[in-house]
Write an enzyme that holds these catalytic residues in place. Structure first.
Site, PDB file in Angstrom:
ATOM      1  N   LYS A   1     139.940  59.442 -54.394  1.00 51.62           N
ATOM      2  CA  LYS A   1     139.092  59.160 -53.237  1.00 51.62           C
ATOM      3  C   LYS A   1     138.008  60.086 -52.904  1.00 51.62           C
ATOM      4  CE  LYS A   1     141.487  61.391 -49.378  1.00 51.62           C
ATOM      5  NZ  LYS A   1     142.253  61.291 -48.333  1.00 51.62           N
TER       6      LYS A   1
ATOM      7  N   HIS B   1     149.968  71.888 -44.112  1.00 52.59           N
ATOM      8  CA  HIS B   1     149.042  71.087 -44.863  1.00 52.59           C
ATOM      9  C   HIS B   1     148.750  71.633 -46.128  1.00 52.59           C
ATOM     10  CE1 HIS B   1     145.841  68.353 -45.308  1.00 52.59           C
ATOM     11  NE2 HIS B   1     144.957  69.156 -45.543  1.00 52.59           N
TER      12      HIS B   1
END
Length: 317
Positions: free
Chosen positions: A198, A136
């Site tokens: 976002k 990640h």
């Protein structure tokens, strides 16, 4: 074409997280999976028995820490301990999906860094090397004091889209943190990039604020490392269509697909979602929009190269 590999010092084992992928990897290498059993006591404790000698062997254990995450993690730790006590020469952990990686830093006060905790657990148990795919956050490699080979899923995903011969494409990162990944994909496909601006008010909830880049009339390809509840991907896809994109594809290396991911994907503007088999997709999580690509050849070749002390970096090209 599969390898035909007969070095008796190499043994490959798998536990319960992804037996199908493990079998594909073993087939690609040209070896058989080692014999071991995973059982449970009545209270749920895990018992592992290795059914063949591993003394003096280089052992590779294939185990993603996908759902049920804690059970698969404990299976792996117990297997490492068993191998260490059975005098394996080296214990190499192959984790196509590295669980707990999303907590890789302290974003708020009094938060844990579970990606570091998992690294500590693996090393303390006796791991000599880790082979993993699309962490990640790349800096998780620095949490380890043993060698770690960090394979990339972008070449596999990019090759799929290259073969589709899509026209006038733009590679879109669903957030600022994924720009590097999007750039790698864009370089391979010789395409521009865009960014979804976002915010995430709480875990697994995203809100699109703005779209950076010219998407008018283009075919957008969203790319991420993990697709979990699919909220980010489907929200981004809908926003791209509303802002003038012709059609939207999405791709991600790790298909966690927690509910209500499939419902969101089926009801979204996504034309297709491409994932790898780093995490198995159960029958109840399958969709006609989801296409799965195999990472077995990539991981199989990485195992061979590690075992033969060859360069692994060539697999990134």
């Amino acid at each position: 074409m599969a390898f035909s590999y007969k070095d008796p010092s190499l043994k490959v084992f798998t536990l319960n997280s992804n037996r199908q992928l493990a079998q594909e990897i073993a087939d690609h290498i040209g070896t058989t999976l080692g014999e071991c059993t995973v059982k449970h006591f009545s209270d749920g404790e895990i018992q592992i028995n290795i059914e063949e000698s591993v003394r003096g062997h280089d052992v590779y254990v294939i185990q993603s820490t996908s759902a049920p995450v804690n059970q698969h993690m404990m299976e792996l730790l117990i297997m490492i301990d068993a191998l260490k006590r059975a005098s394996a020469r080296s214990i190499n952990i192959v984790m196509p999906y590295y669980g707990y990686a999303r907590q890789d830093r302290k974003a708020r006060a009094r938060e844990p860094i579970t990606a570091k905790l998992v690294a500590d657990l693996l090393e303390t148990a006796g791991t000599d090397r880790v082979i993993t795919l699309d962490l990640h956050a790349p800096q998780i490699q620095g949490f380890f004091d043993v060698p770690i080979d960090h394979l990339q899923g972008v070449p596999i995903l990019a090759e799929y889209f290259k073969e589709k011969n899509l026209e006038d494409i733009i590679i879109v990162s669903p957030d600022h943190g994924g720009v590097t990944r999007a750039r790698k994909m864009a370089d391979r496909l010789k395409a521009p990039i865009g960014i979804i601006d976002k915010r995430r008010p709480r875990p697994n909830v995203a809100e699109v604020m703005n779209i950076v880049g010219n998407i008018e009339g283009k075919t957008a390809i969203l790319i991420d490392d993990i697709i979990d509840t699919a909220g980010t991907m489907t929200l981004a896809a809908n926003a791209l269509i509303e802002n003038g994109a012709n059609e939207v594809y999405a791709c991600a290396t790790h298909s966690v697909l927690s509910p209500p991911a499939i419902d969101r994907i089926d009801n979204s503007q996504l034309k297709e979602l491409i994932v790898t088999n780093s995490i198995p997709i159960p029958e109840d999580k399958r969709s006609e929009k989801v296409k799965e690509l195999s990472v077995a050849p990539l991981i199989g070749e990485a195992i061979i190269r590690v075992h033969e002390l060859q360069s692994v970096s060539i697999l990134f090209d």
